[in-house]
Design a protein around this motif. Sequence first.
Motif, PDB file in Angstrom:
ATOM      1  N   ASP A   1       0.855  -1.185   0.000  1.00  0.00           N
ATOM      2  CA  ASP A   1       0.000   0.000   0.000  1.00  0.00           C
ATOM      3  C   ASP A   1       0.892   1.236   0.000  1.00  0.00           C
ATOM      4  O   ASP A   1       0.854   2.061  -0.912  1.00  0.00           O
ATOM      5  N   HIS A   2       1.720   1.362   1.016  1.00  0.00           N
ATOM      6  CA  HIS A   2       2.755   2.390   1.024  1.00  0.00           C
ATOM      7  C   HIS A   2       3.806   2.037   2.065  1.00  0.00           C
ATOM      8  O   HIS A   2       3.544   1.287   3.000  1.00  0.00           O
ATOM      9  N   ALA A   3       5.002   2.595   1.857  1.00  0.00           N
ATOM     10  CA  ALA A   3       6.103   2.385   2.787  1.00  0.00           C
ATOM     11  C   ALA A   3       6.551   3.736   3.318  1.00  0.00           C
ATOM     12  O   ALA A   3       6.566   4.734   2.593  1.00  0.00           O
ATOM     13  N   SER A   4       6.895   3.749   4.596  1.00  0.00           N
ATOM     14  CA  SER A   4       7.345   4.989   5.221  1.00  0.00           C
ATOM     15  C   SER A   4       8.372   4.650   6.293  1.00  0.00           C
ATOM     16  O   SER A   4       8.054   3.979   7.278  1.00  0.00           O
ATOM     17  N   GLY A   5       9.604   5.113   6.071  1.00  0.00           N
ATOM     18  CA  GLY A   5      10.646   4.838   7.047  1.00  0.00           C
ATOM     19  C   GLY A   5      10.896   3.351   7.207  1.00  0.00           C
ATOM     20  O   GLY A   5      11.200   2.650   6.246  1.00  0.00           O
ATOM     21  N   HIS A   6      10.713   2.866   8.427  1.00  0.00           N
ATOM     22  CA  HIS A   6      10.994   1.467   8.721  1.00  0.00           C
ATOM     23  C   HIS A   6       9.725   0.609   8.790  1.00  0.00           C
ATOM     24  O   HIS A   6       9.750  -0.476   9.372  1.00  0.00           O
ATOM     25  N   SER A   7       8.638   1.090   8.209  1.00  0.00           N
ATOM     26  CA  SER A   7       7.405   0.301   8.217  1.00  0.00           C
ATOM     27  C   SER A   7       6.758   0.303   6.838  1.00  0.00           C
ATOM     28  O   SER A   7       7.035   1.171   6.002  1.00  0.00           O
ATOM     29  N   VAL A   8       5.909  -0.691   6.621  1.00  0.00           N
ATOM     30  CA  VAL A   8       5.214  -0.813   5.347  1.00  0.00           C
ATOM     31  C   VAL A   8       3.798  -1.310   5.599  1.00  0.00           C
ATOM     32  O   VAL A   8       3.567  -2.163   6.459  1.00  0.00           O
ATOM     33  N   ARG A   9       2.835  -0.753   4.865  1.00  0.00           N
ATOM     34  CA  ARG A   9       1.458  -1.256   4.911  1.00  0.00           C
ATOM     35  C   ARG A   9       1.265  -2.181   3.725  1.00  0.00           C
ATOM     36  O   ARG A   9       1.622  -1.837   2.588  1.00  0.00           O
ATOM     37  N   VAL A  10       0.700  -3.350   3.993  1.00  0.00           N
ATOM     38  CA  VAL A  10       0.543  -4.385   2.975  1.00  0.00           C
ATOM     39  C   VAL A  10      -0.904  -4.841   2.931  1.00  0.00           C
ATOM     40  O   VAL A  10      -1.492  -5.176   3.961  1.00  0.00           O
ATOM     41  N   ILE A  11      -1.473  -4.851   1.732  1.00  0.00           N
ATOM     42  CA  ILE A  11      -2.827  -5.377   1.520  1.00  0.00           C
ATOM     43  C   ILE A  11      -2.674  -6.807   1.042  1.00  0.00           C
ATOM     44  O   ILE A  11      -2.083  -7.060  -0.008  1.00  0.00           O
TER      45      ILE A  11
ATOM     46  N   TYR B   1       3.580  -3.584   8.952  1.00  0.00           N
ATOM     47  CA  TYR B   1       4.647  -4.483   9.381  1.00  0.00           C
ATOM     48  C   TYR B   1       5.977  -3.704   9.414  1.00  0.00           C
ATOM     49  O   TYR B   1       6.137  -2.697   8.704  1.00  0.00           O
ATOM     50  N   PRO B   2       6.963  -4.193  10.169  1.00  0.00           N
ATOM     51  CA  PRO B   2       8.313  -3.621  10.073  1.00  0.00           C
ATOM     52  C   PRO B   2       8.883  -3.915   8.681  1.00  0.00           C
ATOM     53  O   PRO B   2       8.763  -5.040   8.188  1.00  0.00           O
ATOM     54  N   LEU B   3       9.463  -2.919   8.051  1.00  0.00           N
ATOM     55  CA  LEU B   3      10.069  -3.117   6.733  1.00  0.00           C
ATOM     56  C   LEU B   3      11.478  -3.660   6.946  1.00  0.00           C
ATOM     57  O   LEU B   3      12.475  -2.934   6.908  1.00  0.00           O
ATOM     58  N   SER B   4      11.548  -4.958   7.177  1.00  0.00           N
ATOM     59  CA  SER B   4      12.791  -5.586   7.622  1.00  0.00           C
ATOM     60  C   SER B   4      12.972  -6.944   6.963  1.00  0.00           C
ATOM     61  O   SER B   4      11.992  -7.647   6.668  1.00  0.00           O
ATOM     62  N   SER B   5      14.233  -7.311   6.767  1.00  0.00           N
ATOM     63  CA  SER B   5      14.529  -8.631   6.195  1.00  0.00           C
ATOM     64  C   SER B   5      14.187  -9.752   7.165  1.00  0.00           C
ATOM     65  O   SER B   5      14.156 -10.926   6.776  1.00  0.00           O
ATOM     66  N   SER B   6      13.919  -9.422   8.428  1.00  0.00           N
ATOM     67  CA  SER B   6      13.477 -10.444   9.368  1.00  0.00           C
ATOM     68  C   SER B   6      12.019 -10.821   9.120  1.00  0.00           C
ATOM     69  O   SER B   6      11.540 -11.844   9.606  1.00  0.00           O
ATOM     70  N   VAL B   7      11.314  -9.991   8.367  1.00  0.00           N
ATOM     71  CA  VAL B   7       9.910 -10.248   8.033  1.00  0.00           C
ATOM     72  C   VAL B   7       9.744 -10.609   6.555  1.00  0.00           C
ATOM     73  O   VAL B   7       9.004 -11.531   6.210  1.00  0.00           O
ATOM     74  N   PHE B   8      10.482  -9.903   5.680  1.00  0.00           N
ATOM     75  CA  PHE B   8      10.257 -10.027   4.246  1.00  0.00           C
ATOM     76  C   PHE B   8      11.478 -10.571   3.509  1.00  0.00           C
ATOM     77  O   PHE B   8      12.627 -10.270   3.876  1.00  0.00           O
ATOM     78  N   TYR B   9      11.204 -11.317   2.448  1.00  0.00           N
ATOM     79  CA  TYR B   9      12.266 -11.873   1.621  1.00  0.00           C
ATOM     80  C   TYR B   9      12.646 -10.910   0.489  1.00  0.00           C
ATOM     81  O   TYR B   9      13.789 -10.877   0.060  1.00  0.00           O
ATOM     82  N   GLY B  10      11.679 -10.144  -0.009  1.00  0.00           N
ATOM     83  CA  GLY B  10      11.978  -9.210  -1.091  1.00  0.00           C
ATOM     84  C   GLY B  10      10.733  -8.736  -1.796  1.00  0.00           C
ATOM     85  O   GLY B  10       9.600  -8.991  -1.376  1.00  0.00           O
ATOM     86  N   LEU B  11      10.946  -8.022  -2.902  1.00  0.00           N
ATOM     87  CA  LEU B  11       9.887  -7.361  -3.649  1.00  0.00           C
ATOM     88  C   LEU B  11       9.808  -7.873  -5.074  1.00  0.00           C
ATOM     89  O   LEU B  11      10.809  -8.308  -5.651  1.00  0.00           O
ATOM     90  N   VAL B  12       8.619  -7.756  -5.665  1.00  0.00           N
ATOM     91  CA  VAL B  12       8.430  -8.022  -7.084  1.00  0.00           C
ATOM     92  C   VAL B  12       7.912  -6.732  -7.703  1.00  0.00           C
ATOM     93  O   VAL B  12       6.889  -6.192  -7.274  1.00  0.00           O
ATOM     94  N   ARG B  13       8.613  -6.218  -8.701  1.00  0.00           N
ATOM     95  CA  ARG B  13       8.241  -4.977  -9.369  1.00  0.00           C
ATOM     96  C   ARG B  13       7.229  -5.236 -10.484  1.00  0.00           C
ATOM     97  O   ARG B  13       7.406  -6.168 -11.261  1.00  0.00           O
ATOM     98  N   PRO B  14       6.213  -4.410 -10.598  1.00  0.00           N
ATOM     99  CA  PRO B  14       5.275  -4.586 -11.722  1.00  0.00           C
ATOM    100  C   PRO B  14       5.883  -4.141 -13.047  1.00  0.00           C
ATOM    101  O   PRO B  14       6.877  -3.445 -13.067  1.00  0.00           O
TER     102      PRO B  14
END
Length: 302
Positions: free
Chosen positions: A259-269, A289-302
Amino acid sequence: MTFAVRPRRRKGTVALGVLTAAIAATGTLITAPSPAVATTTSDVRLAQTDLNGLAYSAGAVDGNAGARTKAATESFQSDRCLGVDGLIGPQTLGGLRSVVKQVQVKSGATADGTYGSGTTGAVKRYQRAHHLSADGIAGPGTMKSMGITRVVPACHTSSALRTKIVRIAKSQIGVTESRGKCVPGKPYNVCAGWCAAFATWVWRDAGVRIPYMTYVPSVYDWAVAHGKWVGASRLSTAQPGDLIIFGHAGYRYHIGVVDHASGHSVRVISGNTSDPGGSGRIGVYDKTYPLSSSVFYGLVRP
């Protein structure tokens, strides 16, 4: 929520509580493919030299592909529509040499693909002649003056498309599943873990050319194959409309739309997600969620 362990029958979700048993039963754990990488320190030094000359700041030219070199490589790969993995493989090295040769031709240096002292001097002369800061580095301004494309537009998504992706994802917030993980009447109804089905449907509905997929690791495999993958070291570049994968290399278990990312956090739908209000319902929700590699593996770009 779909896990990185592939069960014997391809029915989608493996429950978290039986993850260990599933690994024991199948003996199969999905891991990231191993791209071809440079095998010599001379290749790494060449890449570092060229990255520095093109203003990607790879650090010391020492043949050690450390964190700074990896970040610089990922930035170059992203700009050139290459698979973003931070590894200096033949494709990345060839891409660097190709861009450096373009700079050398424009500046009058020998076009050998190595950003050495001769190229630095030639670029300084070009910069002085064109009233640019004469640092000898072919950064964005110098490359623009030379008429060289630095960021290939083909893989960089317009803000309008990103806005459309988020709008479609948000339109589904509050949809909840029925018994058996079914989402009756919805195009992402698979009666199993449906987060990947939801995420890929959102992109397809927005006009992105991606297959309809129901398995999170399959989305990752597709992203790597099509140069759309951005690894965990660049999570800070998350943008609205990206898909974001939860977990790590051996356990990619959930996916949603940024949804959007700000600083060290990200909103995910995301679909197949627990209600943040505590109702116990599973559905489509927008969560932080915390925008951290402890939570996420990575991103896929459209």
